[in-house]
Design a protein around this motif. Structure first.
Motif: not given
Ligand code: C2O
Ligand code: CU
Ligand code: CU
Length: 496
Positions: A154-157, A461-467
């Protein structure tokens, strides 16, 4: 520019109007105060008596002059921003001691690396505040430009945006004839977009649906970088280290360069091109040829076909933007580059599609196959050393891409057509425009683990963080999964 040519230029300035205008534009470049491109230092590493080379990466906060004369608080490894370049040979055994001097937990993931799952540095291998983590593995893959970056759930970006990222170069014994003198004619380029507040802080407000988009480009951590080259040929190892921005890279004068490698290693042969598109996480190595005394300006141009987006999305996601990435100035006397290689690597044939295990992945919103990431859910098991064909479809109107940990895949086809030559080599990340169907030949070898999963995800990165991520295990035939790892991994003692 050598001092000699600078004198000649000044001399010419007074001499003729033609040179005057040339002189003016050169002066304008100087007044824009370009600064020399910072080259991340090569990490030394300590060779132990057991033959393992151990690198140390310490995540810390610092201050960087991303903008000239402006101090910006940033995060870096072993310094204020980015991190040293790790470099290792195929067959070498390496360890990395990761220390966390930040005030929040992080992880370090080896993007593109064939590595045991418990060493992968994904969201399960948390390094607590003040703690450390030390994975070790053997380098066993072809020469490639890989990279490392945090992957906290959830914090990669945020962690990458603040500056945590570095290159991990793999070498092998095969002589390619490509430039390979690090920092001289073999240059890493970490390309990122940033937004600054009025006081010069990194602006983390108002993300778009593809995350924090910035209108300012930092290359290797600074705005307005230039590189002086003393060789005819220069290898640029380019990484899209942005969270959500696509780049379409090429030179201002439209010159042809040669693409020699993608994410996972060398192409079969150099591919002449005038542009190359990179989505977040993707890499390409290109060879630039310069004439004595000339300049070549690496830019990002509007994305071809507006990245496959409808116009409203294309506008929102900045696909028509143009940026200067790097000004390259060639010296008057250039060391000759030798003959460019005609062939680079022998790529194995693609597997038999019909005989392979099939999996489907639908990308939409923050979901893959209609589900968001759950640290306690394993989405599937793959059997080691088995060919798989993954069909990835973007059924959304947003841009997405697709990244798989531990392996390098091959693109079988894109909407039924074979990939263009620069996408035909080994890759770990691929852009998936809306409506497109991409089939990948995927295979996992060596490392089975009934507990620790690998990730696959959209690398925006936002998409990854959002699941927009899932997890899979690699198992031996008949092996049963061994239960969820998430809880004890959170203590940071993820190495078992
Ligand atoms: Cu570059 Cu799962 O990451
Ligand atoms: Cu990765
Ligand atoms: Cu996405």
């Amino acid at each position: 520019m050598s001092s000699l040519s600078r004198r000649q230029l000044l001399f010419g300035l007074a001499a003729t109007p033609v040179l005057l205008s040339l002189g003016c534009s050169r002066t304008a470049v100087a007044q824009r105060s370009t600064r020399p491109l910072p080259i991340p230092p090569l990490a030394e590493g300590m060779l132990g008596s057991d033959g393992v080379r151990t690198f140390t990466l310490k995540a810390m906060t610092g201050e960087t002059e991303m903008l000239p004369g402006v101090r910006t608080t940033t995060w870096g490894f072993n310094g204020p921003v980015l991190g040293p370049t790790l470099r290792a040979r195929r067959g070498e055994r390496v360890a990395v001691r990761v220390e966390n001097a930040l005030d929040e937990p992080t992880t370090v993931h080896w993007h593109g690396m064939h590595v045991p799952a418990r060493c992968d540095g994904g969201p399960h291998q948390t390094v607590p505040v003040g703690g450390h983590w030390q994975p070790r593995w053997m380098i066993d893959q072809p020469a490639a430009t890989l990279w490392y970056h945090p992957h906290p759930h959830g914090a990669t970006e945020k962690h990458v945006y603040r500056g945590l990222a570095g290159m991990f170069l793999i070498d092998d014994e095969i002589a390619t004839g490509l430039p390979q003198d690090y920092g001289v004619d073999d240059i890493p380029l970490v390309i990122q977009d940033r937004r600054f507040t009025a006081s010069g802080a990194l602006d983390e407000a108002d993300p778009t649906d593809v995350g924090l988009l910035g209108g300012t480009i930092v290359t290797n951590g600074i705005v307005g970088a230039h590189l002086t080259v003393g060789t005819q040929r220069t290898r640029l190892r380019m990484l899209n280290g942005s969270g959500g921005r696509l780049y379409n890279l090429g030179f201002a004068d439209g010159r042809t360069f040669h693409i020699v490698a993608g994410d996972g290693g060398l192409l079969a042969e150099p591919v002449p091109a005038t542009r190359i598109q990179l989505s977040p996480g993707e890499r390409a190595e290109i060879v630039l040829t310069c004439e004595p005394g000339e300049s070549a300006v690496l830019q990002s141009f509007p994305i071809e076909n507006r990245a496959g987006l409808e116009s409203e999305e294309a506008d929102r996601f900045g696909v028509d933007d143009t940026f200067v990435i790097l000004e390259v100035h060639a010296e008057q006397n250039l060391r000759p580059g030798g003959t460019p290689p005609a062939a680079l690597a022998t790529l194995p044939p693609l597997p038999d599609v019909d005989a392979a295990v099939k999996r489907d992945f639908e990308l939409q919103w923050f979901m893959i196959n209609r589900q968001r990431m759950d640290m306690n859910r394993i989405d599937f098991h793959a059997v080691v050393d088995t060919d798989e064909i993954w069909t990835v479809r973007n059924v959304d109107n947003w841009p997405h891409n697709f990244h798989v940990h531990d392996t390098q895949f091959r693109i079988v086809d894109i909407d039924g057509a074979p990939p263009p030559p620069h996408l035909a080599g080994f890759k770990d990340t691929v852009y998936t425009p809306p409506g497109q169907r991409i089939r990948l030949a995927v295979r996992f070898s060596d490392y089975t683990d009934p507990v620790w999963p690998y990730m696959y995800h959209c690398h925006l990165a936002l998409h990854e963080d959002q699941g927009m991520m899932g997890q899979f295990l690699v198992l031996n035939p008949g092996q049963q999964p061994g239960g969820a790892p998430a809880m004890d991994a959170m203590t940071g003692h993820a190495m078992r």
